[in-house]
Design a protein around this motif. Structure first.
Motif: not given
Length: 835
Positions: A361, A521-522, A525, A542, A546-547, A585
């Motif tokens: 991440e 945001g990741g 998804g 995601r 965070s997303r 976040q």
């Protein structure tokens, strides 16, 4: 499952001995007889399963994430069914004995192991007092400096053939453990002389062989024997029968291609989830029997018909108590090859103990993934029973991987939270080895213990308590001050501000940075089609903390995917041509816009709502230069961050913003600030002493409130039982002033609206931030603009900022309105807020 098929290796006695010392494969295995009919010769004296090195599932996933090599697949043998069958575990020529006699052979070497949280079984393997058991039996024993102690009770064989528990209880200390295979060795302190020692079978057990399980079932008597048979032998992560149910290749030949592909995708995902779960469970060769073992039998011996150990009781199937599993003899032989004489510190493992599905991440949102995150099981309230972070604080993992130097993840800090305890490791010298460990026993952000980690697992507690830092994430152990900001950002992201000093947090807050728009945001998804035209225009992604949402308004990148498909690969490669990128976040949302559609984001709106999830209002805003330089854009502060009007040539943006549900700007004028008449609660009259009824109406709902003031009292409100909500909704309450409050308590922000020309429409707005309640930060005027939507535009008026938020002197064109408004304001506002 070809590459995973378990295979028998026929080996000589000497080779078997070498295998027990840790070698994974005999040097000279006897050839497998594959012809028919078989050659008439005596079978080999022993037979053993192949034992391979095992690591926890999370470490395997880490290797995959980093592109590192995994172990080579095991090639199966081709063997004829007519070949000579291998012998049973009983030594050739040994006489079978009655089952009760086999029990009498092993029962005296079987012991009772107790911890504060339960009991289990063990079996003596060395007359000096060494006991073999399951790791899960001893894992919850008492710990002092990570050395585990348990209570051990022996038993005596009565003349009648049953076991009787001895009165004396011995203290045992764990000298070796392997949680992956679920085995451990306990050393009894000051053991009695002439301990009975169990004998291990020389050959591996065979399918259908008769066996006996001995243990202390929690629902029955101690030293109970269960006679049964070996059902099969295998490894759960490859041989469990449920995996065979997932035949994803051709689920429905008659289905349309799109539907068939969707079914296959769902099947593959379900199979992967089950495989991951099986990998996360205990690994290694296992024996399946129909023994009715249960809780308390764990760690007890599984013996053949002459009382020789062929396995160790371990677990049962959830839905069938007669499906039991035991650690295989050959795993045990390899494990007990060597063990120390004293108790050893058994530390938690930040790689393995946080869960089994790690992700790489970008926690600090700078566009470089720097943290391996693993989460355990999520509870009803959203929290996790365990969490692990391995942080490459200097972000050099990618460089080392390219140079072929990295064999593992180069973490300078590791954090592991299990239940209510947090452990934090530091590599303070940069040699890819942790040398400091902090222990926060009550998970309050402040450690109580500091240990120095030496070579070969040596552990020394720091006696000088003044050297223990005040925070779990301490900049003291990070020598490069440039990395302190990143450390603080990671602490903020995981909600651990109590874990880091205010000084380090302040340093991070003083630095203005934006998250990487595509990775922040990741990177996991799926894509959605928000305007139902059959082409995806939005990726909802995601990360661990965070997303985000990526909006491809012209569908030139996400549009190449199928609706519902994974967006992972495009996002990781940064190949999403997004016109809007949103990252969330904690309590902060960043919305970045490519307003001129040149492939570069040029405007960033930031909503840091202070814990109010309903408020998506920009608390700061920046113009982004060609080289990423930031310049303040104050004209956007106090306005909504979701503004499709910033991209007028892309109508799809408005559809995509519906994904958020609310607080989307209706236009670039009054629609970009909160609507004072669209209250979340019901309007009601506010009675103020000295003012006529219905001069003021108000609404409150949660953290939002609205006040409408009819300064000239020209609204047609019935004197008796007026329906205030309907009057406001119908536009019949003619307010010249409105005050909107958003946020928690007095700390929230306010907007003050004025209808300066008494035409029934607000045309001047002041924004009053939470940081200063007595002075506006922004001011806007509604002006005519033929090129703008609705023929009007929102014009930033910096000159109008100076002054108080409650104005009366020159704000109204009708000079008679000023004194009237002042008289009302003095009754409901603090004097310091009034002009």
């Amino acid at each position: 499952m070809k590459a995973k098929t378990l295979t028998l290796f026929l080996v000589s006695v000497a080779a078997a001995g070498a295998l027990a010392c840790g070698k994974t494969e005999p040097k000279n295995p006897a050839p497998v007889v594959a012809s028919a009919p078989p050659v008439a010769s005596a079978p080999p004296p022993t037979v053993h399963e192949r034992v391979v090195p095992h690591v926890c599932a999370a470490r395997k996933k880490v290797a995959q994430l980093l592109g590192q090599k995994n172990e080579a697949p095991i090639e199966p043998f081709e063997q004829s069914a007519e070949a000579a069958p291998p012998p049973s575990s009983v030594t050739a020529g040994a006489a079978r004995i009655p089952a009760n006699q086999a029990y009498r052979v092993v029962a005296p070497s079987t012991v009772l192991i107790r911890t504060d949280n339960g009991l289990g079984t063990g079996v003596v393997i060395d007359p000096k007092g060494y006991v073999l058991t399951n790791n899960h039996v001893v894992a919850d024993g008492r710990k002092h400096d990570f050395v585990i102690t348990v209570k051990v009770t022996l038993g005596d064989l009565a003349p009648t053939g049953r076991m009787v528990r001895q009165e004396k209880t011995y203290e045992g200390v764990v000298v070796k453990s392997d949680p992956v295979r679920d085995v451990a060795i306990v050393k009894i302190k000051d053991p009695p002389p002439k301990l009975e020692v169990a004998k291990f079978a020389k050959s591996a057990p065979q399918v259908a062989e008769k066996v006996i399980a001995v243990g202390h079932a929690g629902i029955g008597f101690l030293w109970a024997a269960k006679t049964c048979s070996v059902a099969t032998i295998g490894e759960r992560q490859s041989d469990v029968s449920m995996l065979a149910a997932f035949d994803c290749a051709n689920l429905d030949p008659a289905a349309p291609p799109a539907e068939a592909e969707a079914k296959k995708t769902r099947c593959d995902e379900a199979k992967k989830r089950m495989t991951d779960a099986l990998n996360a469970a205990t690994q290694g060769l296992a024996i399946q029997t129909d023994c009715a073992i249960t809780h308390g039998d764990s760690g007890g011996p599984l013996v053949n018909v002459v009382g020789e150990v062929v396995g160790l009781n371990q677990s049962i199937a959830v839905d069938a108590a007669t499906v039991s599993f035991h650690v295989h003899l050959d795993e045990l032989r390899e494990f007990i090859g060597k063990y120390p004489e004293e108790g050893v510190p058994i530390l938690p493992d930040p790689y393995c103990d946080g869960g089994f599905n790690p992700t790489l991440e970008d926690v600090d949102l700078d566009g470089v993934p720097e943290t391996l995150v693993t989460k355990g099981n999520q509870g009803l309230l959203g929290s996790f029973d365990r969490l692990s972070l391995l942080i490459d604080l200097d972000e050099d993992q990618g460089k080392k991987s390219k140079e072929g130097q990295a064999e593992s993840f180069d973490a300078e800090i590791a954090l592991l939270t299990i239940r209510n305890t947090t452990y934090v490791w530091y590599d303070t010298v940069g040699d890819n080895k942790f040398d400091v460990l902090l222990v926060d026993k009550d998970n309050d952000g402040k450690p109580e213990q500091l240990f120095h980690l030496g070579p070969n697992g040596a552990l020394t507690e720091e006696k000088d308590k003044s050297l223990i830092p005040n925070h779990d994430l301490s900049a003291r152990f990070v020598k490069d001050p440039k990395l302190h900001v990143r450390l603080a950002k990671i602490a903020q992201a995981i909600g651990g501000t109590k874990m880091i000093s205010a000084k380090t947090l302040a340093a991070a807050s003083a630095t203005t940075t934006l998250p990487d728009p595509l990775l922040g945001g990741g990177n996991q998804g799926r894509v959605l089609d928000t305007d139902a035209n059959g082409r995806p225009d939005l990726a909802a992604v995601r990360g661990a903390f965070s997303r985000g949402v990526l909006i491809d308004a012209d569908e030139d990148s996400l549009g190449t995917l199928k609706v519902g498909a994974s967006a992972d690969e495009l996002v990781k490669a940064k190949k999403v041509d997004a016109e809007v990128a949103i990252v969330v976040q904690g309590t902060t949302l960043w919305a970045q816009y490519d307003t001129n559609n040149d492939g570069k984001f040029d405007l960033a709106l930031v909503a840091s709502n202070g814990g109010d999830p309903s408020s998506l209002i920009a608390t700061s805003a920046y113009k982004i230069g060609d080289k990423g330089e930031l310049a303040p854009a104050p004209e956007n502060v106090g306005r909504k961050v979701l503004r499709p009007g910033l991209l007028p040539e892309h109508p799809r943006v408005a559809n995509a913003f519906r994904y958020f549900g609310s607080d989307v700007a209706a236009d670039e004028g009054m629609g970009s600030v909160p609507d004072p008449t669209a209250a979340r609660g019901r309007f009601r009259a506010r009675e103020v002493k000295g003012l006529p009824a219905s001069t003021i109406v108000e609404s409150e709902a949660g953290s939002a409130s609205v006040i409408l003031v009819d300064v000239d009292r020209d609204s047609k409100v019935p004197a008796k039982d007026p329906d205030i909500p309907k009057i406001v909704a119908d536009g019949k309450f003619d307010a010249e002033v409105a005050i909107v409050h958003r946020g928690l308590g007095d700390g929230g922000a306010d907007w003050v609206y004025y209808d300066t020309d008494a035409d029934g429409k607000f045309d001047f707005v002041l924004y009053v931030p939470a940081t200063n309640k007595e002075a506006p930060a922004q001011a806007w005027r509604v002006v005519k603009d033929a090129s703008a939507k609705n023929g009007v535009a929102f014009q930033h008026d910096p000159a109008a900022i100076a002054g108080k938020p409650i104005r009366h002197k020159t704000i109204f064109k009708d000079k008679a309105m000023g004194p009237k408004w002042k008289a009302i304001a003095e009754k409901i506002f603090k004097p310091s807020m009034i002009e």
